[in-house]
Scaffold this active site. Structure first.
Site, short mmCIF file in Angstrom:
data_model
loop_
_atom_site.label_atom_id
_atom_site.label_comp_id
_atom_site.label_asym_id
_atom_site.label_seq_id
_atom_site.Cartn_x
_atom_site.Cartn_y
_atom_site.Cartn_z
N ASP A 212 0.84 -1.20 0.00
CA ASP A 212 0.00 0.00 0.00
C ASP A 212 0.88 1.25 0.00
O ASP A 212 1.76 1.40 0.85
CB ASP A 212 -0.89 0.02 1.25
CG ASP A 212 -1.95 -1.08 1.25
OD1 ASP A 212 -2.10 -1.75 0.21
OD2 ASP A 212 -2.62 -1.24 2.29
N GLY B 186 -2.29 2.61 8.65
CA GLY B 186 -1.87 1.48 7.83
C GLY B 186 -2.81 0.30 7.93
O GLY B 186 -3.72 0.27 8.76
N LYS C 48 -6.31 -7.16 0.70
CA LYS C 48 -7.41 -7.64 1.57
C LYS C 48 -7.15 -9.04 2.10
O LYS C 48 -7.43 -9.33 3.27
CB LYS C 48 -8.74 -7.58 0.81
CG LYS C 48 -9.15 -6.14 0.51
CD LYS C 48 -10.48 -6.06 -0.17
CE LYS C 48 -10.71 -4.66 -0.73
NZ LYS C 48 -10.66 -3.60 0.27
N GLY C 49 -6.60 -9.92 1.25
CA GLY C 49 -6.32 -11.29 1.71
C GLY C 49 -5.26 -11.30 2.79
O GLY C 49 -5.46 -11.85 3.89
N SER D 113 -1.92 -2.08 11.68
CA SER D 113 -2.99 -1.61 12.57
C SER D 113 -3.73 -2.75 13.26
O SER D 113 -4.57 -2.52 14.13
CB SER D 113 -4.00 -0.76 11.78
OG SER D 113 -4.77 -1.57 10.93
N LEU E 266 -21.35 -1.58 8.36
CA LEU E 266 -21.92 -0.22 8.25
C LEU E 266 -20.97 0.83 8.80
O LEU E 266 -21.40 1.84 9.36
CB LEU E 266 -23.26 -0.18 9.00
CG LEU E 266 -24.31 -1.22 8.57
CD1 LEU E 266 -25.48 -1.25 9.53
CD2 LEU E 266 -24.79 -0.91 7.15
N SER F 195 -8.25 -1.21 15.03
CA SER F 195 -7.50 -1.00 13.78
C SER F 195 -7.68 0.41 13.22
O SER F 195 -6.75 0.96 12.62
CB SER F 195 -7.87 -2.06 12.73
OG SER F 195 -9.08 -1.72 12.10
N ALA G 182 -8.71 -1.03 5.86
CA ALA G 182 -8.66 -2.42 6.35
C ALA G 182 -9.51 -2.67 7.59
O ALA G 182 -9.40 -3.73 8.20
CB ALA G 182 -7.22 -2.88 6.59
N ALA G 183 -10.41 -1.73 7.92
CA ALA G 183 -11.35 -1.99 9.03
C ALA G 183 -12.17 -3.24 8.72
O ALA G 183 -12.40 -4.09 9.58
CB ALA G 183 -12.27 -0.80 9.23
N GLY G 184 -12.59 -3.33 7.47
CA GLY G 184 -13.40 -4.49 7.06
C GLY G 184 -12.60 -5.79 7.17
O GLY G 184 -13.13 -6.83 7.55
N ASP G 185 -11.32 -5.72 6.83
CA ASP G 185 -10.47 -6.93 6.92
C ASP G 185 -10.29 -7.34 8.38
O ASP G 185 -10.33 -8.52 8.73
CB ASP G 185 -9.10 -6.66 6.28
CG ASP G 185 -9.24 -6.28 4.81
OD1 ASP G 185 -10.18 -6.77 4.16
OD2 ASP G 185 -8.42 -5.46 4.34
P1 ATP Z 1 -12.55 -1.21 4.54
O1 ATP Z 1 -12.97 -1.33 3.09
O2 ATP Z 1 -12.14 0.19 4.93
O3 ATP Z 1 -11.60 -2.25 4.95
P2 ATP Z 1 -15.30 -1.89 4.99
O4 ATP Z 1 -15.88 -0.78 4.18
O5 ATP Z 1 -15.30 -3.25 4.42
O6 ATP Z 1 -13.83 -1.49 5.44
P3 ATP Z 1 -16.62 -0.86 7.29
O7 ATP Z 1 -18.08 -1.01 7.33
O8 ATP Z 1 -16.07 0.49 7.00
O9 ATP Z 1 -16.03 -1.99 6.36
O10 ATP Z 1 -16.00 -1.30 8.68
C1 ATP Z 1 -16.08 -2.62 9.16
C2 ATP Z 1 -16.33 -2.57 10.65
O11 ATP Z 1 -15.27 -1.82 11.27
C3 ATP Z 1 -17.61 -1.87 11.06
O12 ATP Z 1 -18.71 -2.77 11.02
C4 ATP Z 1 -17.26 -1.38 12.46
O13 ATP Z 1 -17.44 -2.41 13.41
C5 ATP Z 1 -15.77 -1.07 12.35
N1 ATP Z 1 -15.53 0.34 12.06
C6 ATP Z 1 -15.38 0.93 10.86
N2 ATP Z 1 -15.23 2.27 10.98
C7 ATP Z 1 -15.25 2.54 12.31
C8 ATP Z 1 -15.15 3.72 13.10
N3 ATP Z 1 -14.96 4.92 12.53
N4 ATP Z 1 -15.21 3.60 14.45
C9 ATP Z 1 -15.40 2.39 15.04
N5 ATP Z 1 -15.51 1.23 14.35
C10 ATP Z 1 -15.45 1.30 13.01
O1 RIB Z 2 -9.03 -3.49 2.59
C1 RIB Z 2 -7.89 -2.65 2.57
C2 RIB Z 2 -6.97 -3.07 1.48
O2 RIB Z 2 -7.56 -2.81 0.23
C3 RIB Z 2 -5.66 -2.30 1.45
O3 RIB Z 2 -4.67 -2.86 2.29
C4 RIB Z 2 -5.28 -2.29 -0.02
O4 RIB Z 2 -4.20 -3.12 -0.33
C5 RIB Z 2 -6.55 -2.75 -0.75
O5 RIB Z 2 -6.40 -4.00 -1.24
#
Ligand code: ATP
Ligand code: RIB
Length: 313
Positions: free
Chosen positions: A14, A289, A41-42, A293, A222, A284, A251-254
């Site tokens: 990244d 990063g 992501k993986g 994170s 969400l 995270s 990477a919150a979703g990851d």
């Molecule tokens: P990304 O693509 O950035 O990896 P995502 O879009 O797949 O993430 P999000 O819905 O943004 O997923 O986040 C996944 C989870 O992370 C949420 O369900 C929540 O629990 C947590 N999260 C995300 N943003 C925040 C925040 N600002 N504060 C606290 N928790 C958060």
């Molecule tokens: O989900 C976050 C990831 O999406 C980043 O680390 C980037 O490499 C992209 O794949």
């Protein structure tokens, strides 16, 4: 013996620019920082699960460049089994990321070696994949590879959790083979456009639609509003996010998916899995990063203890 989590997916470097805000289309703005982080992501999901203390094997590709060797070392130092990470003739995957002051981001991914993760290469990792307690996948590798994986998972009766990111059209046969799908709101919209627009419906309706399409379990992520879980023949669950000061949501979703899978493998009931996953993700977003994170199990434990009083779930 614990069955490992096996992650099939992307491994990226990244390249991250920090700015006050994200630029508009056609606009040039001045940034204030630049850093490189291990991502993809993986690989993010693999590193997150390994840091939580669960056995993890990664199936993926790096390029035959200097980044590739570095990315492999990063996975290894987090404790991920990299026996099935192959160096192929290509550049390593890279992601160009801009983050704004509120932690928001946008990302352009160039797959490089990840685009060469073919079904034939996956077949070579069949021995590892067969031993999985759960398979985790995303959409930064070719769709035909994910379709092969879904068919493999069904044949071997192994649950498959797909994070449909970046979003793209998915065949109905693939959806029916998934145990879990974990879109965020944008991805759910892209996957179910007509349904969302039809009735101005909320996220619950979108999750229900995935169940109706044959996915067993749906987690709609969400962001700061938490997540919603829909399961076949079960009442919908909502789990709020923890309140933290987000500085980088990359990477919150990851982090969430890895935390959820680890808790699931430990036999935790679904709602508590989501609380644990939310804690992993919340930590995270307070750190810069992708892979750096991700918290350890001890950090999540401490976080949950100190936040339980503020968490009204
Ligand atoms: P990304 O693509 O950035 O990896 P995502 O879009 O797949 O993430 P999000 O819905 O943004 O997923 O986040 C996944 C989870 O992370 C949420 O369900 C929540 O629990 C947590 N999260 C995300 N943003 C925040 C925040 N600002 N504060 C606290 N928790 C958060
Ligand atoms: O989900 C976050 C990831 O999406 C980043 O680390 C980037 O490499 C992209 O794949």
């Amino acid at each position: 013996m614990r069955k490992p989590i096996v992650v099939v997916g992307s491994i990226n470097l990244d390249l991250v620019v920090g700015a006050e805000r994200l630029p508009l289309s056609g606009e040039t703005i001045t940034g204030n920082s630049f850093a490189t982080f291990h991502g993809g992501k993986g690989a993010n999901q693999a590193v997150a699960a390994a840091k939580l203390g669960y056995p993890v094997a990664m199936v993926g590709n790096v390029g035959n460049d200097a980044f590739g060797a570095e990315l492999r070392r990063g996975l290894e130092s987090a404790g991920v089994d990299t026996e099935n990470v192959r160096a192929v003739e290509n550049s390593s995957g890279v992601a160009l990321i801009t983050t704004g002051r509120q932690g928001e981001n946008n990302i352009v991914v160039v797959p490089g070696a990840n685009g060469r993760l073919t079904p034939e290469l996956l077949e070579k990792s069949a021995g590892t994949m067969e031993r999985a307690g759960i398979l985790l996948a995303q959409l930064e590798v070719p769709l035909e590879t994910i379709e092969y994986l879904a068919e493999f998972a069904e044949r071997h009766n192994i649950p498959l959790m797909l994070d449909p990111a970046p979003a793209r059209d998915l065949p109905a046969t693939l959806l029916r083979r998934l145990s879990w799908i974990t879109p965020n709101e944008t991805e759910a919209k892209a996957l179910l456009p007509a349904d969302i627009e039809d009735q101005g419906a909320g996220p619950g309706r979108a999750a229900e639609r995935f169940v109706a399409l044959g996915v067993e379990n749906v987690i709609l992520k969400l962001g700061a509003r938490g997540c919603l879980i829909a399961q076949r023949d079960m009442p919908e669950l909502r789990v709020p996010a923890f309140s933290v000061a987000a500085i980088d949501t990359t990477a919150a979703g990851d982090a969430f998916n890895a935390g959820f899978a680890v808790a699931l493998m430990r036999g935790v009931e679904i709602e508590r899995c989501a609380v644990f996953a939310s804690a992993v993700a919340a930590i995270s977003v307070t750190r810069p990063g992708a892979q750096p994170s991700m918290p350890t199990a001890a950090e999540v434990d401490t976080f949950l203890k100190s936040h339980s009083a503020h968490f009204s779930n």
